[in-house]
Design a protein around this motif. Structure first.
Motif, short mmCIF file in Angstrom:
data_model
loop_
_atom_site.label_atom_id
_atom_site.label_comp_id
_atom_site.label_asym_id
_atom_site.label_seq_id
_atom_site.Cartn_x
_atom_site.Cartn_y
_atom_site.Cartn_z
N VAL A 97 0.84 -1.20 0.00
CA VAL A 97 0.00 0.00 0.00
C VAL A 97 0.88 1.25 0.00
O VAL A 97 0.66 2.18 -0.78
CB VAL A 97 -0.97 -0.01 1.21
N GLU A 98 1.90 1.24 0.85
CA GLU A 98 2.79 2.40 0.93
C GLU A 98 3.58 2.60 -0.36
O GLU A 98 3.87 3.74 -0.74
CB GLU A 98 3.72 2.25 2.13
N ALA A 99 3.90 1.51 -1.06
CA ALA A 99 4.62 1.62 -2.33
C ALA A 99 3.77 2.33 -3.39
O ALA A 99 4.30 2.88 -4.35
CB ALA A 99 5.02 0.23 -2.82
N GLU A 100 2.47 2.34 -3.20
CA GLU A 100 1.56 3.03 -4.12
C GLU A 100 1.30 4.47 -3.69
O GLU A 100 0.45 5.15 -4.25
CB GLU A 100 0.25 2.26 -4.27
N GLY A 101 2.00 4.90 -2.65
CA GLY A 101 1.88 6.29 -2.22
C GLY A 101 0.76 6.56 -1.22
O GLY A 101 0.41 7.71 -0.98
N LEU A 102 0.21 5.52 -0.64
CA LEU A 102 -0.85 5.68 0.36
C LEU A 102 -0.37 5.11 1.69
O LEU A 102 0.41 4.16 1.71
CB LEU A 102 -2.11 4.90 -0.05
N SER A 103 -0.88 5.65 2.77
CA SER A 103 -0.66 5.02 4.07
C SER A 103 -1.77 3.98 4.25
O SER A 103 -2.80 4.01 3.55
CB SER A 103 -0.73 6.05 5.19
N ALA A 104 -1.57 3.08 5.20
CA ALA A 104 -2.61 2.09 5.49
C ALA A 104 -3.89 2.80 5.93
O ALA A 104 -5.00 2.39 5.56
CB ALA A 104 -2.14 1.13 6.58
N GLU A 105 -3.74 3.90 6.66
CA GLU A 105 -4.90 4.66 7.12
C GLU A 105 -5.66 5.27 5.94
O GLU A 105 -6.90 5.26 5.91
CB GLU A 105 -4.48 5.74 8.11
N GLN A 106 -4.91 5.80 4.96
CA GLN A 106 -5.58 6.36 3.77
C GLN A 106 -6.31 5.27 3.00
O GLN A 106 -7.42 5.48 2.51
CB GLN A 106 -4.55 7.04 2.85
N TYR A 107 -5.68 4.12 2.87
CA TYR A 107 -6.31 2.99 2.16
C TYR A 107 -7.62 2.62 2.85
O TYR A 107 -8.66 2.47 2.21
CB TYR A 107 -5.35 1.79 2.12
N ASN A 108 -7.56 2.50 4.18
CA ASN A 108 -8.78 2.16 4.93
C ASN A 108 -9.83 3.26 4.85
O ASN A 108 -11.02 2.99 4.81
CB ASN A 108 -8.44 1.84 6.38
N GLU A 109 -9.38 4.51 4.83
CA GLU A 109 -10.32 5.63 4.71
C GLU A 109 -11.09 5.55 3.39
O GLU A 109 -12.30 5.75 3.36
CB GLU A 109 -9.55 6.95 4.79
N ILE A 110 -10.40 5.24 2.33
CA ILE A 110 -11.08 5.10 1.03
C ILE A 110 -12.03 3.91 1.05
O ILE A 110 -13.15 4.00 0.56
CB ILE A 110 -10.04 4.98 -0.11
N THR A 111 -11.60 2.82 1.68
CA THR A 111 -12.48 1.64 1.78
C THR A 111 -13.76 2.00 2.55
O THR A 111 -14.86 1.68 2.11
CB THR A 111 -11.74 0.49 2.49
N ARG A 112 -13.60 2.68 3.68
CA ARG A 112 -14.78 3.08 4.46
C ARG A 112 -15.67 4.04 3.68
O ARG A 112 -16.89 3.94 3.70
CB ARG A 112 -14.35 3.70 5.79
N ALA A 113 -15.04 4.98 2.98
CA ALA A 113 -15.82 5.94 2.19
C ALA A 113 -16.61 5.21 1.11
O ALA A 113 -17.77 5.56 0.85
CB ALA A 113 -14.90 6.99 1.57
N ALA A 114 -16.02 4.21 0.50
CA ALA A 114 -16.72 3.45 -0.54
C ALA A 114 -17.88 2.66 0.04
O ALA A 114 -18.89 2.44 -0.64
CB ALA A 114 -15.75 2.51 -1.26
N GLN A 115 -17.77 2.26 1.30
CA GLN A 115 -18.88 1.56 1.95
C GLN A 115 -20.06 2.50 2.18
O GLN A 115 -21.20 2.06 2.24
CB GLN A 115 -18.43 0.97 3.29
N GLU A 116 -19.77 3.79 2.31
CA GLU A 116 -20.80 4.77 2.64
C GLU A 116 -21.29 5.57 1.44
O GLU A 116 -22.34 6.20 1.51
CB GLU A 116 -20.27 5.73 3.70
N ASP A 117 -20.53 5.59 0.36
CA ASP A 117 -20.83 6.44 -0.80
C ASP A 117 -21.03 5.58 -2.04
O ASP A 117 -20.07 5.08 -2.62
CB ASP A 117 -19.68 7.43 -1.01
N PRO A 118 -22.28 5.40 -2.47
CA PRO A 118 -22.54 4.55 -3.63
C PRO A 118 -21.81 4.99 -4.89
O PRO A 118 -21.40 4.15 -5.70
CB PRO A 118 -24.06 4.65 -3.82
#
Length: 136
Positions: A97-118
């Protein structure tokens, strides 16, 4: 494993990310995965295209890592071995995840946002499907 997204690639990547309960780096505040697409009308998440592409690229890598480690974990002889293998897999996932320029927290934030935003959910699903069709 409960599937968060409809595409197998996305489901595997996200479920792997959220399934390692012993590894808090990626699963710190993860909510339980949903079995159906989100239906709420939450405000659209504010992630730029480059960030979403990094998420998609990381998801593809996480699927590959998960497949690699799945076989190793199936051969674990003891709970201690399983815990050790999970920690190793988790470290490799965080690095990917970090090699793609994201932190684990950012990755999880996007995952959570996708769960809430159709809309975000649909956008990521489409991007990951396209990445899968292009061979990653």
């Amino acid at each position: 494993m409960t599937r968060l997204y409809r595409t197998p690639l996305t489901a595997a990547a996200v479920a792997l990310t959220l399934s390692f309960g012993a590894a808090p780096a990626l699963a710190q505040e993860a909510t339980p995965p949903q079995t159906t697409p989100p239906t709420t009308t939450a405000p659209a998440a504010n992630f730029d295209e480059a960030t979403l592409q990094s998420y998609v690229d990381a998801s593809v890598k996480l699927q590959d890592i998960g497949q690699e480690w799945e076989g190793r974990m199936a051969e674990a002889g003891t709970p201690e071995e399983m815990t050790d293998l999970q920690a190793q897999a988790e470290a490799e996932m965080v690095s990917a995840v970090e090699a793609e320029g994201l932190s684990a927290e950012q990755y999880n934030e996007i995952t959570r946002a996708a769960q809430e935003d159709p809309d975000l959910y649909q956008q990521l699903t489409q991007m990951i499907t396209e990445a899968d069709q292009q061979g990653g």
